[in-house]
Design a protein around this motif. Structure first.
Motif, PDB file in Angstrom:
ATOM      1  N   THR A 177      16.334  -6.103  -1.261  1.00 39.93           N
ATOM      2  CA  THR A 177      15.204  -5.554  -2.037  1.00 39.93           C
ATOM      3  C   THR A 177      14.608  -6.649  -2.922  1.00 39.93           C
ATOM      4  O   THR A 177      15.278  -7.634  -3.251  1.00 39.93           O
ATOM      5  CB  THR A 177      15.648  -4.399  -2.965  1.00 39.93           C
ATOM      6  OG1 THR A 177      16.597  -4.923  -3.915  1.00 39.93           O
ATOM      7  CG2 THR A 177      16.269  -3.255  -2.193  1.00 39.93           C
TER       8      THR A 177
ATOM      9  N   GLY B 201       6.726  -9.508  -3.211  1.00 37.33           N
ATOM     10  CA  GLY B 201       6.506  -9.134  -1.817  1.00 37.33           C
ATOM     11  C   GLY B 201       5.136  -8.510  -1.651  1.00 37.33           C
ATOM     12  O   GLY B 201       4.579  -7.931  -2.593  1.00 37.33           O
TER      13      GLY B 201
ATOM     14  N   GLU C 207       3.262  -5.610   0.350  1.00 37.32           N
ATOM     15  CA  GLU C 207       3.584  -4.373   1.074  1.00 37.32           C
ATOM     16  C   GLU C 207       2.302  -3.818   1.711  1.00 37.32           C
ATOM     17  O   GLU C 207       1.352  -3.497   0.992  1.00 37.32           O
ATOM     18  CB  GLU C 207       4.168  -3.348   0.096  1.00 37.32           C
ATOM     19  CG  GLU C 207       5.442  -3.836  -0.579  1.00 37.32           C
ATOM     20  CD  GLU C 207       5.900  -2.948  -1.732  1.00 37.32           C
ATOM     21  OE1 GLU C 207       7.015  -3.166  -2.217  1.00 37.32           O
ATOM     22  OE2 GLU C 207       5.130  -2.056  -2.156  1.00 37.32           O
TER      23      GLU C 207
ATOM     24  N   ASP D 283       0.542  -0.905   3.886  1.00 31.21           N
ATOM     25  CA  ASP D 283       0.811   0.502   4.215  1.00 31.21           C
ATOM     26  C   ASP D 283       0.891   0.746   5.722  1.00 31.21           C
ATOM     27  O   ASP D 283       1.795   1.426   6.204  1.00 31.21           O
ATOM     28  CB  ASP D 283      -0.254   1.408   3.583  1.00 31.21           C
ATOM     29  CG  ASP D 283      -0.077   1.508   2.068  1.00 31.21           C
ATOM     30  OD1 ASP D 283       0.983   1.058   1.574  1.00 31.21           O
ATOM     31  OD2 ASP D 283      -0.989   2.011   1.384  1.00 31.21           O
TER      32      ASP D 283
ATOM     33  N   ASP E  33       4.167   0.000   7.465  1.00 35.54           N
ATOM     34  CA  ASP E  33       5.346   0.641   6.843  1.00 35.54           C
ATOM     35  C   ASP E  33       5.945  -0.193   5.718  1.00 35.54           C
ATOM     36  O   ASP E  33       7.165  -0.306   5.584  1.00 35.54           O
ATOM     37  CB  ASP E  33       6.441   0.917   7.894  1.00 35.54           C
ATOM     38  CG  ASP E  33       5.977   1.916   8.928  1.00 35.54           C
ATOM     39  OD1 ASP E  33       5.198   2.814   8.561  1.00 35.54           O
ATOM     40  OD2 ASP E  33       6.366   1.779  10.102  1.00 35.54           O
ATOM     41  N   GLY E  34       5.069  -0.818   4.934  1.00 34.09           N
ATOM     42  CA  GLY E  34       5.547  -1.583   3.770  1.00 34.09           C
ATOM     43  C   GLY E  34       5.946  -3.010   4.077  1.00 34.09           C
ATOM     44  O   GLY E  34       6.329  -3.759   3.180  1.00 34.09           O
ATOM     45  N   GLU E  35       5.845  -3.413   5.344  1.00 34.30           N
ATOM     46  CA  GLU E  35       6.152  -4.823   5.688  1.00 34.30           C
ATOM     47  C   GLU E  35       5.017  -5.724   5.197  1.00 34.30           C
ATOM     48  O   GLU E  35       3.897  -5.245   5.050  1.00 34.30           O
ATOM     49  CB  GLU E  35       6.288  -4.977   7.215  1.00 34.30           C
ATOM     50  CG  GLU E  35       7.625  -4.511   7.719  1.00 34.30           C
ATOM     51  CD  GLU E  35       7.851  -4.926   9.176  1.00 34.30           C
ATOM     52  OE1 GLU E  35       6.947  -5.520   9.789  1.00 34.30           O
ATOM     53  OE2 GLU E  35       8.925  -4.643   9.677  1.00 34.30           O
TER      54      GLU E  35
ATOM     55  N   GLY F  67       6.976  -6.976   2.796  1.00 39.05           N
ATOM     56  CA  GLY F  67       7.864  -6.597   1.694  1.00 39.05           C
ATOM     57  C   GLY F  67       8.812  -7.707   1.276  1.00 39.05           C
ATOM     58  O   GLY F  67       8.390  -8.834   1.037  1.00 39.05           O
TER      59      GLY F  67
ATOM     60  N   SER G 174       8.628 -11.177   2.908  1.00 40.31           N
ATOM     61  CA  SER G 174       7.309 -11.832   2.900  1.00 40.31           C
ATOM     62  C   SER G 174       7.386 -13.329   3.168  1.00 40.31           C
ATOM     63  O   SER G 174       6.568 -13.878   3.904  1.00 40.31           O
ATOM     64  CB  SER G 174       6.598 -11.585   1.567  1.00 40.31           C
ATOM     65  OG  SER G 174       6.275 -10.213   1.447  1.00 40.31           O
TER      66      SER G 174
ATOM     67  N   ALA H  20      -2.862  -2.417   0.730  1.00 41.08           N
ATOM     68  CA  ALA H  20      -1.651  -3.209   0.501  1.00 41.08           C
ATOM     69  C   ALA H  20      -1.480  -3.434  -0.989  1.00 41.08           C
ATOM     70  O   ALA H  20      -2.398  -3.151  -1.780  1.00 41.08           O
ATOM     71  CB  ALA H  20      -1.768  -4.554   1.211  1.00 41.08           C
TER      72      ALA H  20
ATOM     73  N   ARG I 171       3.883  -6.729  -5.116  1.00 39.14           N
ATOM     74  CA  ARG I 171       4.854  -6.223  -6.097  1.00 39.14           C
ATOM     75  C   ARG I 171       5.706  -7.399  -6.583  1.00 39.14           C
ATOM     76  O   ARG I 171       6.307  -8.112  -5.776  1.00 39.14           O
ATOM     77  CB  ARG I 171       5.761  -5.186  -5.429  1.00 39.14           C
ATOM     78  CG  ARG I 171       6.748  -4.520  -6.395  1.00 39.14           C
ATOM     79  CD  ARG I 171       7.721  -3.624  -5.629  1.00 39.14           C
ATOM     80  NE  ARG I 171       7.051  -2.604  -4.850  1.00 39.14           N
ATOM     81  CZ  ARG I 171       6.632  -1.426  -5.323  1.00 39.14           C
ATOM     82  NH1 ARG I 171       6.857  -1.107  -6.580  1.00 39.14           N
ATOM     83  NH2 ARG I 171       6.027  -0.559  -4.546  1.00 39.14           N
TER      84      ARG I 171
END
Ligand code: IMP
Length: 202
Positions: free
Chosen positions: A47, A73, A75, A77, A80-82, A84, A87, A116, A119
């Motif tokens: 994470t 990262g 993200e 949408d 699927d958040g890749e 993330g 990165s 996107a 974060r």
């Protein structure tokens, strides 16, 4: 305000540049080189928050200093958040930003939803305690690379409410809304309310 000086556990010169430009006068970054920390700092957690903590913990445990670190990262949408937490190594272990962006644009194809976010999790270890701060900026992925400023995925990220990519903005402009600035501002606010207990003069 009491002066604060902390180590920033990163090997990334762009991150040091962005963070340094945002620091108030009472807050200085101390160089990792001055304590002999020149090695790559490991970041193998699953994470973003875990990686931020791991980087700070590595420097804290090895060099016994108060320190902060961050992990960021992108993200997407529709993916699927890749990429993330992956990165940096999205297109392979060589950590090539151009290859990462090209793969992301290829995987996104002509999908309509290009929403996107960046974060950033910032982990501070101070007086033996871990504190976490998060900064997010929402935006969209452009259809091609534009701009020469910034680093990483900046040439394909257009922050919400703007028409330019981060790479088409000056450092000052990016920092007015960036994920990193938002996390850092929370860390600065925390530090200004929690001055150094052990070393009030530095
Ligand atoms: P890390 O936090 O150093 O692991 O970075 C993860 C990946 O995100 C790397 O490919 C960085 O180049 C990229 N990255 C980190 N911060 C930014 C940013 O502010 N803009 C664009 N890309 C970034």
């Amino acid at each position: 305000m009491t002066n604060i000086s902390l180590f920033f556990a990163t090997n990334n010169v762009h991150k040091v540049e962005e963070v340094t430009a945002l620091l108030p006068d009472f807050f200085q970054i101390r160089s990792l080189e001055s304590i002999g920390c020149t090695e790559d700092i490991p970041e193998n957690e699953p994470t973003i928050a875990g990686n931020a903590i791991a980087k700070a913990q590595y420097v804290h445990d090895k060099y016994m200093v108060d320190v902060f670190a961050e992990d960021t990262g992108l993200e997407v949408d529709s993916l699927d958040g890749e990429p993330g937490v992956y990165s940096a190594r999205y297109a392979g272990p060589q950590r090539d930003s151009i290859a990462n962006m090209r793969l992301l644009l290829q995987n996104l194809g002509d999908k309509k939803n290009r929403n996107a976010r960046f974060r950033t999790c910032m982990a501070l270890i101070k007086d033996g305690q871990i504190h976490l701060f998060e900064g997010i900026v929402e935006g969209t992925i452009s259809s091609e690379l534009s701009g020469k400023e910034g680093f990483g995925y900046d040439p394909i990220f257009v922050p919400a409410g703007h028409s330019k990519t981060f790479a088409e903005m000056s450092l000052k402009e990016k920092s007015q809304m960036s994920h990193r600035a938002r996390a850092l501002n929370k860390l600065i606010e925390f530090l200004s309310k929690n001055p150094d207990k052990r070393n009030p003069q530095i």
